[in-house]
Design a protein around this motif. Structure first.
Motif, PDB file in Angstrom:
ATOM      1  N   GLY A 151      -1.490   5.774 -17.913  1.00  0.00           N
ATOM      2  CA  GLY A 151      -2.217   5.841 -19.165  1.00  0.00           C
ATOM      3  C   GLY A 151      -3.708   6.023 -18.970  1.00  0.00           C
ATOM      4  O   GLY A 151      -4.355   6.811 -19.675  1.00  0.00           O
ATOM      5  N   THR A 152      -4.273   5.310 -18.010  1.00  0.00           N
ATOM      6  CA  THR A 152      -5.702   5.448 -17.716  1.00  0.00           C
ATOM      7  C   THR A 152      -6.013   6.842 -17.188  1.00  0.00           C
ATOM      8  O   THR A 152      -7.012   7.464 -17.573  1.00  0.00           O
ATOM      9  N   ALA A 153      -5.160   7.338 -16.304  1.00  0.00           N
ATOM     10  CA  ALA A 153      -5.347   8.692 -15.770  1.00  0.00           C
ATOM     11  C   ALA A 153      -5.311   9.721 -16.897  1.00  0.00           C
ATOM     12  O   ALA A 153      -6.092  10.680 -16.905  1.00  0.00           O
ATOM     13  N   ALA A 154      -4.424   9.524 -17.878  1.00  0.00           N
ATOM     14  CA  ALA A 154      -4.317  10.457 -19.006  1.00  0.00           C
ATOM     15  C   ALA A 154      -5.598  10.487 -19.822  1.00  0.00           C
ATOM     16  O   ALA A 154      -6.045  11.555 -20.260  1.00  0.00           O
ATOM     17  N   ILE A 155      -6.217   9.336 -20.048  1.00  0.00           N
ATOM     18  CA  ILE A 155      -7.454   9.272 -20.829  1.00  0.00           C
ATOM     19  C   ILE A 155      -8.578  10.032 -20.131  1.00  0.00           C
ATOM     20  O   ILE A 155      -9.306  10.823 -20.747  1.00  0.00           O
ATOM     21  N   VAL A 156      -8.725   9.801 -18.832  1.00  0.00           N
ATOM     22  CA  VAL A 156      -9.785  10.469 -18.067  1.00  0.00           C
ATOM     23  C   VAL A 156      -9.604  11.987 -18.113  1.00  0.00           C
ATOM     24  O   VAL A 156     -10.554  12.744 -18.370  1.00  0.00           O
ATOM     25  N   LEU A 157      -8.388  12.442 -17.869  1.00  0.00           N
ATOM     26  CA  LEU A 157      -8.129  13.878 -17.831  1.00  0.00           C
ATOM     27  C   LEU A 157      -8.219  14.513 -19.225  1.00  0.00           C
ATOM     28  O   LEU A 157      -8.624  15.670 -19.357  1.00  0.00           O
ATOM     29  N   MET A 176      -4.450  16.823  -7.699  1.00  0.00           N
ATOM     30  CA  MET A 176      -5.209  16.052  -6.712  1.00  0.00           C
ATOM     31  C   MET A 176      -5.733  14.749  -7.311  1.00  0.00           C
ATOM     32  O   MET A 176      -5.505  13.657  -6.770  1.00  0.00           O
ATOM     33  N   VAL A 177      -6.431  14.847  -8.438  1.00  0.00           N
ATOM     34  CA  VAL A 177      -7.074  13.681  -9.037  1.00  0.00           C
ATOM     35  C   VAL A 177      -6.051  12.697  -9.575  1.00  0.00           C
ATOM     36  O   VAL A 177      -6.109  11.492  -9.300  1.00  0.00           O
ATOM     37  N   ALA A 178      -5.083  13.207 -10.345  1.00  0.00           N
ATOM     38  CA  ALA A 178      -4.095  12.315 -10.953  1.00  0.00           C
ATOM     39  C   ALA A 178      -3.216  11.656  -9.902  1.00  0.00           C
ATOM     40  O   ALA A 178      -2.883  10.468 -10.024  1.00  0.00           O
ATOM     41  N   THR A 179      -2.838  12.413  -8.871  1.00  0.00           N
ATOM     42  CA  THR A 179      -2.012  11.835  -7.820  1.00  0.00           C
ATOM     43  C   THR A 179      -2.743  10.705  -7.113  1.00  0.00           C
ATOM     44  O   THR A 179      -2.165   9.646  -6.849  1.00  0.00           O
ATOM     45  N   PHE A 180      -4.014  10.920  -6.804  1.00  0.00           N
ATOM     46  CA  PHE A 180      -4.786   9.844  -6.169  1.00  0.00           C
ATOM     47  C   PHE A 180      -4.886   8.628  -7.091  1.00  0.00           C
ATOM     48  O   PHE A 180      -4.738   7.480  -6.653  1.00  0.00           O
ATOM     49  N   MET A 181      -5.132   8.868  -8.383  1.00  0.00           N
ATOM     50  CA  MET A 181      -5.319   7.762  -9.318  1.00  0.00           C
ATOM     51  C   MET A 181      -4.077   6.876  -9.425  1.00  0.00           C
ATOM     52  O   MET A 181      -4.180   5.652  -9.455  1.00  0.00           O
ATOM     53  N   SER A 217       3.974   8.462   1.696  1.00  0.00           N
ATOM     54  CA  SER A 217       2.907   8.197   0.740  1.00  0.00           C
ATOM     55  C   SER A 217       2.912   9.260  -0.352  1.00  0.00           C
ATOM     56  O   SER A 217       3.117  10.449  -0.081  1.00  0.00           O
ATOM     57  N   ALA A 218       2.657   8.830  -1.601  1.00  0.00           N
ATOM     58  CA  ALA A 218       2.545   9.787  -2.697  1.00  0.00           C
ATOM     59  C   ALA A 218       1.369  10.728  -2.486  1.00  0.00           C
ATOM     60  O   ALA A 218       1.340  11.838  -3.024  1.00  0.00           O
ATOM     61  N   LEU A 219       0.391  10.309  -1.685  1.00  0.00           N
ATOM     62  CA  LEU A 219      -0.786  11.139  -1.425  1.00  0.00           C
ATOM     63  C   LEU A 219      -0.462  12.388  -0.612  1.00  0.00           C
ATOM     64  O   LEU A 219      -1.262  13.321  -0.571  1.00  0.00           O
ATOM     65  N   VAL A 220       0.707  12.413   0.033  1.00  0.00           N
ATOM     66  CA  VAL A 220       1.098  13.610   0.784  1.00  0.00           C
ATOM     67  C   VAL A 220       1.185  14.815  -0.156  1.00  0.00           C
ATOM     68  O   VAL A 220       0.953  15.950   0.260  1.00  0.00           O
ATOM     69  N   SER A 221       1.501  14.578  -1.421  1.00  0.00           N
ATOM     70  CA  SER A 221       1.569  15.697  -2.364  1.00  0.00           C
ATOM     71  C   SER A 221       0.222  16.374  -2.532  1.00  0.00           C
ATOM     72  O   SER A 221       0.157  17.560  -2.869  1.00  0.00           O
ATOM     73  N   THR A 222      -0.880  15.639  -2.282  1.00  0.00           N
ATOM     74  CA  THR A 222      -2.189  16.284  -2.320  1.00  0.00           C
ATOM     75  C   THR A 222      -2.356  17.231  -1.137  1.00  0.00           C
ATOM     76  O   THR A 222      -2.991  18.273  -1.266  1.00  0.00           O
ATOM     77  N   LEU A 223      -1.800  16.877   0.020  1.00  0.00           N
ATOM     78  CA  LEU A 223      -1.823  17.785   1.168  1.00  0.00           C
ATOM     79  C   LEU A 223      -1.002  19.037   0.862  1.00  0.00           C
ATOM     80  O   LEU A 223      -1.366  20.148   1.265  1.00  0.00           O
ATOM     81  N   THR A 224       0.097  18.847   0.153  1.00  0.00           N
ATOM     82  CA  THR A 224       0.916  19.986  -0.255  1.00  0.00           C
ATOM     83  C   THR A 224       0.117  20.926  -1.143  1.00  0.00           C
ATOM     84  O   THR A 224       0.174  22.154  -0.997  1.00  0.00           O
ATOM     85  N   MET A 225      -0.649  20.341  -2.075  1.00  0.00           N
ATOM     86  CA  MET A 225      -1.466  21.156  -2.968  1.00  0.00           C
ATOM     87  C   MET A 225      -2.535  21.922  -2.188  1.00  0.00           C
ATOM     88  O   MET A 225      -2.821  23.081  -2.488  1.00  0.00           O
ATOM     89  N   VAL A 226      -3.120  21.287  -1.185  1.00  0.00           N
ATOM     90  CA  VAL A 226      -4.124  21.970  -0.363  1.00  0.00           C
ATOM     91  C   VAL A 226      -3.475  23.115   0.408  1.00  0.00           C
ATOM     92  O   VAL A 226      -4.025  24.220   0.493  1.00  0.00           O
ATOM     93  N   ALA A 227      -2.294  22.851   0.977  1.00  0.00           N
ATOM     94  CA  ALA A 227      -1.577  23.885   1.719  1.00  0.00           C
ATOM     95  C   ALA A 227      -1.248  25.075   0.827  1.00  0.00           C
ATOM     96  O   ALA A 227      -1.235  26.226   1.279  1.00  0.00           O
ATOM     97  N   SER A 249      -1.539   6.808  -7.231  1.00  0.00           N
ATOM     98  CA  SER A 249      -0.942   6.519  -5.924  1.00  0.00           C
ATOM     99  C   SER A 249      -1.170   5.070  -5.521  1.00  0.00           C
ATOM    100  O   SER A 249      -1.912   4.329  -6.175  1.00  0.00           O
ATOM    101  N   GLU A 250      -0.547   4.696  -4.415  1.00  0.00           N
ATOM    102  CA  GLU A 250      -0.727   3.335  -3.909  1.00  0.00           C
ATOM    103  C   GLU A 250      -2.166   3.080  -3.488  1.00  0.00           C
ATOM    104  O   GLU A 250      -2.629   1.937  -3.462  1.00  0.00           O
ATOM    105  N   ALA A 251      -2.931   4.149  -3.204  1.00  0.00           N
ATOM    106  CA  ALA A 251      -4.343   3.990  -2.831  1.00  0.00           C
ATOM    107  C   ALA A 251      -5.235   3.818  -4.059  1.00  0.00           C
ATOM    108  O   ALA A 251      -6.165   3.011  -4.054  1.00  0.00           O
ATOM    109  N   GLY A 252      -4.958   4.575  -5.129  1.00  0.00           N
ATOM    110  CA  GLY A 252      -5.793   4.495  -6.327  1.00  0.00           C
ATOM    111  C   GLY A 252      -5.473   3.319  -7.218  1.00  0.00           C
ATOM    112  O   GLY A 252      -6.362   2.614  -7.698  1.00  0.00           O
ATOM    113  N   GLY A 253      -4.183   3.108  -7.467  1.00  0.00           N
ATOM    114  CA  GLY A 253      -3.757   1.958  -8.250  1.00  0.00           C
ATOM    115  C   GLY A 253      -3.965   2.064  -9.750  1.00  0.00           C
ATOM    116  O   GLY A 253      -3.755   1.097 -10.478  1.00  0.00           O
TER     117      GLY A 253
END
Length: 469
Positions: free
Chosen positions: A183-189, A168-173, A262-272, A175-179
Motif C-alpha cells: 500500500g505504501t509503495a502504491a502511494i509513492v508510485l 526496480m523501485v517497487a520490488t526493493f520497497m 531473494s525477491a531482489l533478484v528480480s531487479t537483476l533480471t530487469m537490469v539484464a 522486498s525483505e530489504a525494503g520492508g
C-alpha cells in the motif's frame, strides 16, 4: 512540384509530454500486473478465488471497453477529441491504483476479495479512459505514418522505462530489504504517475481533421467494420494469444525468492533485460527507415519464442546462466515490446480506406481491451500453479515472509518454473500463426493514410499499392 512537409508536424514539447504520459501509464500498468498477484496471495486469499475474481473482472472489460469505444466515437467535446478524456485519466488512474493496493487488513478473506474485485473493476475502467484516447491522439497530432511510427515506438520505450523504474523501485520497497507494505509503495508510485501523465493534456495539439464523419455508423456497421478489418483481427489474435500465455510476470517475484534466495533478484533480471533494450532503442528509428516494420516485428516475435524456451531449458541451477539467457531473450523482446502497439494506427487507416468508416474509437478500444485481456495471464498462471499444491501465504511483505520461513514443495516449485518459462514459450510460438496472414506494410499504409487525409485520391492510392487488399 510541391511536396508535402509532414516529417515534423508535432513540436518537441508535444512529443516529450506524449512520451512522459506513457512512462506514467506504464508505471501504473506494470505495478498492477507485476505486483497484484503477489499482493493478493500474501493477503491469504486462496489461489482459485483470486483467479476466479480476475476472470470475472475481465467479463466486465468485455462490456466496458466496447461501451467506451462507442462513447469515444460519439461524444465530441469542444475542447478536443482525446485531450478531455486524458485530463480525467491523469487523476483517476493514480487514485484507483492506491485503492486497489490498500485493502484493509481487518477485513475477512471474503471481504478482501470483494474489495479487490470492485476496485479492480474501477481501475480497469479508468485505465480504458487513459488508453484509448492517448493512442488516438497520435493520429490527431500528425497525419504522417513515419512520424507516428517514430512517436509510438519511442512511446513504447518510454512505457518500458516506466515498467523498469516501477519494477526496480517497487520490488526493493516490498522486498525483505525494503520492508515497505504494498500500500505504501502504491502511494509513492501514484504520485509519480500523476506528475508524468499530466503534461500531455495541456501541451499536445489536435491538428489533424479527417475527411469523413467518424460518428456516423450504426452498431451493425460497427460489427461489420470489425468483421471486415481482417488485419485488426489477425494482429490482435496474435497479441492476445502471446499475452495471455505470458504468465512470467504473475510469478516473477516468487521465482526470484524461492529459486535464487531473494525477491531482489528480480531487479537483476530487469537490469539484464534493460541493457540490451537500452542499446537497441536509439537505433530503432534508423532501423525502421531501412526495414519494414512488420517484417522486423515478425522475426523478432519468432526469436522471442525460441529464446524463452532456452531460458526454460537453462533451469534454475545457476543465477548467472539464468541472467545471461534472460539478457539474450531481451533483444527480440525489446523489439516486440517497442513495436507491438504501433500497428493499431495502421489497421485504422486500412479500415477507413477499405470500408469508408472511421471507427478509430472501436479499433483503439479493441487495443485497450486486448491489453487488459492479456492480464488473464495472471489467473491462468494461478490456475496452473494451483495444480501443483502451492501453499497459501499470509504476509504483508517479503520481509514478513522471510521471518515466517514459509517453504514450498518440490512439486510446487516445478509448477512455478513451468508457469514462469515453459507456458510463455509455447504461447509465443502458437501466436505466430495468425501473423503469417498479416500483409500490411509501411509503404501501403502511408498511401492509405494519404488517401484518408485527402492529399491523394483513393484511386491514386490503389494504383500504387504493392498488392490488392
Amino acid at each position: 512540384m510541391e511536396e508535402k512537409q509532414v516529417t515534423r508536424q508535432t513540436g518537441n514539447g508535444e512529443r516529450i509530454s506524449f512520451w512522459s504520459y506513457f512512462t506514467g501509464q506504464g508505471m501504473a500498468n506494470s505495478f498492477l500486473t507485476g505486483m497484484l498477484t503477489t499482493y493478493l496471495l500474501m493477503n491469504g486469499i486462496a489461489l482459485a478465488q483470486v483467479a476466479f475474481a480476475m476472470v470475472a473482472v475481465k467479463l466486465w472489460d468485455a462490456m466496458s471497453d466496447t461501451f467506451f469505444g462507442v462513447l469515444f466515437d460519439k461524444i465530441h467535446f469542444k475542447s478536443g477529441r482525446s485531450l478531455p478524456w486524458l485530463r480525467v485519466a491523469m487523476v483517476m488512474v493514480p487514485v484507483m491504483t492506491i485503492i486497489v493496493f490498500n485493502i484493509p487488513g481487518f477485513l475477512t478473506p471474503e471481504a478482501k476479495l470483494l474489495w479487490f474485485a470492485l476496485s479492480y473493476v474501477l481501475w480497469d475502467t479508468v485505465y480504458t479512459i487513459s488508453d484509448v484516447p492517448i493512442y488516438n491522439l497520435v493520429t490527431l497530432m500528425t497525419s504522417d505514418t513515419t512520424e507516428r511510427n517514430s512517436i509510438l515506438s519511442i512511446a513504447r520505450m518510454a512505457a518500458l522505462v516506466g515498467t523498469f523504474v516501477t519494477s526496480m523501485v517497487a520490488t526493493f520497497m516490498v522486498s525483505e530489504a525494503g520492508g515497505f507494505t504494498f500500500g505504501t509503495a502504491a502511494i509513492v508510485l501514484a504520485i509519480l504517475m500523476f506528475l508524468l501523465m499530466s503534461p500531455v493534456s495541456f501541451v499536445a495539439k489536435e491538428r489533424v481533421h479527417t475527411t469523413t464523419q467518424s460518428a456516423s455508423y450504426t452498431l451493425r456497421q460497427m460489427w461489420q467494420y470489425v468483421r471486415s478489418n481482417k488485419y485488426l483481427q489477425r494482429y490482435y489474435l496474435y497479441y492476445i494469444i502471446a499475452g495471455i500465455t505470458w504468465t512470467n510476470s504473475a510469478v516473477d517475484l516468487f521465482v526470484s525468492y524461492y529459486f535464487f534466495g531473494s525477491a531482489l533478484v528480480s531487479t537483476l533480471t530487469m537490469v539484464a533485460m534493460a541493457i540490451p533494450m537500452a542499446l537497441l532503442a536509439p537505433l530503432m528509428g534508423m532501423i525502421l527507415k531501412h526495414v519494414d516494420k512488420f517484417r522486423l516485428f515478425f522475426w523478432s516475435a519468432a526469436a522471442l519464442a525460441l529464446t524463452t524456451f532456452f531460458v526454460y531449458l537453462g533451469g534454475t541451477h545457476s543465477l548467472w546462466v539464468y541472467l545471461a539467457l534472460v539478457a539474450l531473450r531481451s533483444i527480440p523482446q525489446g523489439v516486440v515490446l517497442t513495436l507491438n502497439l504501433t500497428f493499431t494506427p495502421d489497421v485504422v487507416e486500412y479500415g477507413k480506406f477499405s470500408s469508408g468508416i472511421d471507427a478509430r474509437g472501436i479499433a483503439f478500444a479493441i487495443q485497450s481491451f486486448s491489453g487488459k485481456l492479456i492480464s488473464l495471464a495472471q489467473p491462468l498462471g494461478l490456475f496452473v500453479l494451483g495444480l501443483f499444491a502451492w501453499q497459501p501465504i499470509q504476509a504483508s511483505s517479503f520481509a514478513d515472509l522471510q521471518k515466517m520461513a514459509i517453504t514450498q514443495s518440490t512439486t510446487a516449485l516445478n509448477g512455478l518454473w513451468l508457469v514462469a518459462e515453459l507456458l510463455p514459450a509455447i504461447g509465443a510460438a502458437v501466436a505466430l500463426i495468425p501473423l503469417l496472414f498479416y500483409h500490411l506494410n509501411d509503404h501501403d499504409v502511408q498511401l492509405m493514410a494519404s488517401a484518408n487525409a485527402g492529399t491523394i485520391t483513393a484511386d491514386q492510392a490503389r494504383a500504387q499499392l504493392s498488392r490488392k487488399y
